[in-house]
Scaffold this motif. Structure first.
Motif, PDB file in Angstrom:
ATOM      1  N   TRP A  20       0.630  -1.064   0.149  1.00  0.00           N
ATOM      2  CA  TRP A  20       0.179  -0.103  -0.147  1.00  0.00           C
ATOM      3  C   TRP A  20       0.830   1.350   0.034  1.00  0.00           C
ATOM      4  CZ3 TRP A  20      -0.734   3.487   3.999  1.00  0.00           C
ATOM      5  CH2 TRP A  20      -1.562   4.695   3.933  1.00  0.00           C
ATOM      6  N   LEU A  21       2.068   1.199   0.625  1.00  0.00           N
ATOM      7  CA  LEU A  21       2.841   2.429   0.683  1.00  0.00           C
ATOM      8  C   LEU A  21       3.662   2.625  -0.552  1.00  0.00           C
ATOM      9  CD1 LEU A  21       4.832   1.741   4.151  1.00  0.00           C
ATOM     10  CD2 LEU A  21       3.583   3.898   3.538  1.00  0.00           C
ATOM     11  N   GLU A  22       3.473   1.551  -1.298  1.00  0.00           N
ATOM     12  CA  GLU A  22       4.115   1.992  -2.825  1.00  0.00           C
ATOM     13  C   GLU A  22       3.267   2.510  -3.775  1.00  0.00           C
ATOM     14  OE1 GLU A  22       7.406   1.415  -3.330  1.00  0.00           O
ATOM     15  OE2 GLU A  22       7.453   1.278  -1.123  1.00  0.00           O
ATOM     16  N   ARG A  23       1.743   2.425  -3.353  1.00  0.00           N
ATOM     17  CA  ARG A  23       0.907   2.796  -4.398  1.00  0.00           C
ATOM     18  C   ARG A  23       0.403   4.148  -3.916  1.00  0.00           C
ATOM     19  NH1 ARG A  23      -1.353  -2.562  -3.446  1.00  0.00           N
ATOM     20  NH2 ARG A  23      -2.771  -1.536  -1.965  1.00  0.00           N
ATOM     21  N   ILE A  24       0.447   4.696  -2.654  1.00  0.00           N
ATOM     22  CA  ILE A  24      -0.309   5.872  -2.153  1.00  0.00           C
ATOM     23  C   ILE A  24       0.530   7.083  -2.559  1.00  0.00           C
ATOM     24  CG2 ILE A  24       0.837   5.976   0.241  1.00  0.00           C
ATOM     25  CD1 ILE A  24      -1.854   6.919   1.259  1.00  0.00           C
ATOM     26  N   GLU A  25      -0.228   7.982  -3.000  1.00  0.00           N
ATOM     27  CA  GLU A  25       0.335   9.292  -3.445  1.00  0.00           C
ATOM     28  C   GLU A  25       0.420  10.285  -2.137  1.00  0.00           C
ATOM     29  OE1 GLU A  25      -1.839  10.890  -6.446  1.00  0.00           O
ATOM     30  OE2 GLU A  25      -1.526   9.060  -7.904  1.00  0.00           O
ATOM     31  N   GLY A  26       1.093  11.503  -2.193  1.00  0.00           N
ATOM     32  CA  GLY A  26       1.410  12.370  -1.055  1.00  0.00           C
ATOM     33  C   GLY A  26       2.717  12.283  -0.593  1.00  0.00           C
ATOM     34  N   PRO A  27       3.189  13.385  -0.144  1.00  0.00           N
ATOM     35  CA  PRO A  27       4.686  13.673   0.408  1.00  0.00           C
ATOM     36  C   PRO A  27       4.961  12.970   1.785  1.00  0.00           C
ATOM     37  CG  PRO A  27       3.462  15.672   0.801  1.00  0.00           C
ATOM     38  CD  PRO A  27       2.557  14.915  -0.015  1.00  0.00           C
TER      39      PRO A  27
END
Length: 275
Positions: A20-27
């Protein structure tokens, strides 16, 4: 990740989180996690850097370069791409801040342990309550911006224990960790490797980046912190580690961490408690 689920379920949930961390956007992404005593977060890496803070308990982070202890009131900075495993010592309430490499110029590039400022601690606890990727100008966005600014104000602490690449020297280091002692000497280790004192000193510094004396002190500290966090008396910990007296152990501890060992009790740093 609730602490009541099985180890197998925790591992499955952990794998899902990494994906999930690899897919989510945002800084910046902030996540809370509860881990039971003795759990081992399996070796992994991610494309975001991680500021890992255990608000209760102690964690031990292992990488190819060595081991890092993260006691209460501290956090560890894990640069993006670093493979690491995390050992849970005592029930741990973990709060992790995952930061994209391009979130801010000048982000640290080396793995290290830091002492949290009061401001950073509050920002971390607030960040894990925010929605993912808050809009610009919102309260959540301002919290994240201040958190990124505060990263540069965190004092670095010498709580790493790098391992040498040389297999013979690494074997000595591992044996020492199993039975740490403040009385181990350069001459003993040099003789075990059939080296002169001068050659050993240079080799150890080159392999670990630390003097033998500092590495030995940190190894003893690694052995002491989990026991102190579990509430063991300072006297028994000091004597078991081979210190001649409690004051000698306390002096080493305060020099390394800046506080008395009596501040550590049941996995929580208790402020205001005297020596």
């Amino acid at each position: 990740m609730p602490a009541s689920v099985s180890g197998e379920e925790l591992e499955r949930l952990h794998e899902q989180r990494v994906l999930w961390l690899e897919r989510i956007e945002g800084p910046v992404v902030a996540l809370p996690t509860e881990y039971p005593d003795g759990y081992l977060v399996p070796r992994h890496s991610h494309s975001r850097s991680q500021l890992l803070y255990a608000s209760t308990g102690v964690v031990l982070v292992t990488t190819d370069a060595g081991r890092w202890m993260v006691p209460p009131e501290h956090a560890i900075w894990l640069p993006a791409g670093v493979h690491h495993a995390v050992e849970i010592l005592g029930a741990v309430s973990m709060r992790s801040i995952y930061i994209a490499p391009d979130a801010r110029d000048g982000l640290p590039t080396h793995l290290h342990v830091v002492t949290l400022t009061d401001l950073m601690r509050c920002l971390i606890l607030e960040a894990v309550t925010l929605d993912d990727n808050p809009p610009p100008g919102s309260r959540g966005s301002l919290v994240i911006g201040l958190l990124l600014d505060e990263l540069g104000n965190l004092p670095e602490q010498p709580l790493g224990l790098p391992f040498p690449a040389d297999p013979r020297l690494a074997a000595l280091c591992r044996r020492f960790i199993e039975e740490p002692s403040p009385h181990a000497t350069i001459d003993e280790w040099a003789a075990a490797l059939a080296m002169s004192r001068r050659s050993f000193t240079r080799s150890f510094q080159r392999e670990t980046g630390l003097s033998f004396s500092l590495w030995r002190q940190q190894a003893c500290l690694f052995a002491a912190l989990p026991r102190l966090a579990d509430g063991e008396p300072v006297t028994s910990v000091a004597l078991d580690l081979g210190y001649d007296s409690v004051p000698a152990f306390t002096t080493m501890f305060k020099r390394m961490l800046g506080v008395s060992p009596r501040f550590y009790r049941s996995g929580v740093l208790v402020k205001g408690v005297g020596e």
